[in-house]
Design a protein around this motif. Structure first.
Motif, PDB file in Angstrom:
ATOM      1  N   ASN A 132      -8.211  48.417  37.844  1.00 30.95           N
ATOM      2  CA  ASN A 132      -8.379  48.511  36.386  1.00 30.95           C
ATOM      3  C   ASN A 132      -7.899  49.833  35.798  1.00 30.95           C
ATOM      4  N   THR A 134      -8.591  53.009  36.439  1.00 28.35           N
ATOM      5  CA  THR A 134      -9.566  54.072  36.173  1.00 28.35           C
ATOM      6  C   THR A 134      -9.676  55.016  37.373  1.00 28.35           C
ATOM      7  N   TYR A 183      -9.984  54.952  31.348  1.00 22.47           N
ATOM      8  CA  TYR A 183      -8.778  54.155  31.618  1.00 22.47           C
ATOM      9  C   TYR A 183      -7.540  55.011  31.428  1.00 22.47           C
ATOM     10  N   ARG A 298     -12.065  45.746  29.762  1.00 20.18           N
ATOM     11  CA  ARG A 298     -12.571  46.914  29.060  1.00 20.18           C
ATOM     12  C   ARG A 298     -11.566  47.214  27.952  1.00 20.18           C
ATOM     13  N   GLY A 305      -7.340  44.552  25.821  1.00 25.18           N
ATOM     14  CA  GLY A 305      -8.206  45.054  26.877  1.00 25.18           C
ATOM     15  C   GLY A 305      -7.492  44.931  28.204  1.00 25.18           C
TER      16      GLY A 305
END
Length: 396
Positions: A132, A134, A183, A298, A305
């Motif tokens: 994702n 991150t 992110y 997210r 997202g």
């Protein structure tokens, strides 16, 4: 053979129909053509789109402009092209298949599943944080995409990079932030995940991709040919827009694409990408639990997202669509589907380094899924948000 049978069971799993927040009206092909004309006006020689509706029982293709400027030939909606970061969606599925088979855990440190030395010792980065964006890993492509757009590309287009070398380029910059805290899109994440796939399957990335996704779905026009430099089938020329816009478009079609590897080197067609997205969202590639994780988003900006190797766009009519977009020298592409798999669109332009083209492609989604062009205010917001995504995808 037991392992093969178990994998087949995963690939054949079906999910019940999953409705979107609102029922999608029929695609508006007149508005679709008008939106594609806007892509050409924005500076792409050509653009082509395929819409699969009613779970693929109704197909519409539209193409405008030229696939080869010098020859004056029309662009074809059936040709191959480089899909760029749409490759990330495929890599994510390979990882999530391993999660479904309990060979990998999302919230375990990724280093457990990697060859020694890929990440620093005791790196806390988890598999989920790679998927994702991150992780805090620096994007190594920022070190490659320097100087003029064309002159910079010429320095690496025919080089063959080893994936571990790409990751090492990023690691030397140190962690950019605490993993999981925010992110930040990074191609490094998905090169690391490609190495994870190789370690945990015992297969080269290209072989794992072929056996686990391409062959089971019959994606016969999708290929991972690194480090071969040419597209294996008929295709439009991919043009790179020069920094000085008055200069002619630059033929960027051929490259090893090793510099993107499992983060962006795949080649495909509109038909294959639509089939892939339909299979994914109807449960033919992942168990329900892993598909739900992939689609858990997210927020990135006001209209989009990011989940696990998948983007979501919320359109002006309230419908959300799922998939990925890709920018690579020569091509800019969107490939998206409704959550229930009932409708897909892939739209690709044979020009890159042009954010206006990318934003115009984003506006194609509305006629396909909402049945009408977006209102002016929504178009303005989508254009602004597309600019943010273009910076993520292209690094420029």
């Amino acid at each position: 053979m037991a392992a093969v049978g178990a994998l087949a069971a995963v690939l054949a799993a079906e999910l019940p129909a999953r409705a979107d927040a609102a029922a999608a009206p029929a695609p508006n092909l007149t508005a679709l053509k008008a939106s594609l004309q806007a892509v050409v006006r924005a500076g792409s020689p050509g653009v082509f789109a395929r819409v699969d509706d009613l779970h693929g029982t109704k197909v519409s293709t539209v193409s405008l402009g030229r696939g080869n400027i010098a020859a004056g030939t029309a662009v074809s909606p059936t040709g191959q092209f480089r899909v760029g970061s749409i490759t990330k969606d495929f890599t994510a599925v390979l990882v999530l298949q391993l999660v479904g088979q309990k060979k990998v855990a999302l919230d375990t440190m990724a280093s457990k599943y990697l060859p020694a030395g890929v990440l620093p010792a005791r790196s806390p980065i988890t598999v989920r944080e790679l998927l994702n964006h991150t992780s805090g890993l620096y994007d190594y492509t920022d070190d490659l995409l320097t100087g003029g757009t064309v002159t910079g590309y010429q320095k690496f287009r025919y080089r063959t990079y080893q994936p571990k070398t790409l990751v090492a380029m990023a690691v030397k910059h140190g962690s950019q932030f605490k993993p999981g805290s925010r992110y930040s899109y990074s191609n490094t994440n998905f090169v690391v995940l490609g190495l994870l796939v190789e370690k945990m399957t015992g297969l080269p990335y290209a072989t794992a991709l072929q056996r686990r996704i391409l062959t089971p779905l019959g994606l016969t026009h999708t290929a991972f040919v690194v480090p071969k430099t040419t597209l294996p089938a008929a295709h439009a020329i991919g043009y790179l827009t020069q920094d000085v816009r008055s200069k002619p478009l630059f033929d960027a079609t051929n490259q090893t694409a090793s510099w993107l590897w499992s983060a962006g080197a795949l080649i495909s067609t509109t038909a294959d990408l639509n089939r892939y997205l339909r299979a994914l969202t109807t449960g033919k590639l992942l168990p329900a639990a892993q598909l739900t994780q992939m689609e858990t988003m997210r927020p990135v900006d006001s209209t989009s997202g990011y989940g696990l190797g998948m983007r979501q766009y919320k359109l002006s009519c309230g419908i959300s669509v799922y998939g990925h977009d890709g920018i690579i020298e020569g091509y800019q592409t969107y490939a998206y589907t409704t959550k229930d798999g009932s409708r897909q669109v892939t739209v690709s332009a044979n020009a890159s380094n042009n954010s206006a083209v990318f934003a115009a492609e984003r506006r194609v989604l509305n006629p396909v899924f909402c049945g009408t062009a977006a209102p002016a205010a929504a178009q303005k917001q989508a254009t602004a948000d597309a600019g943010h995504v273009a910076l993520e995808e292209s690094g420029r």
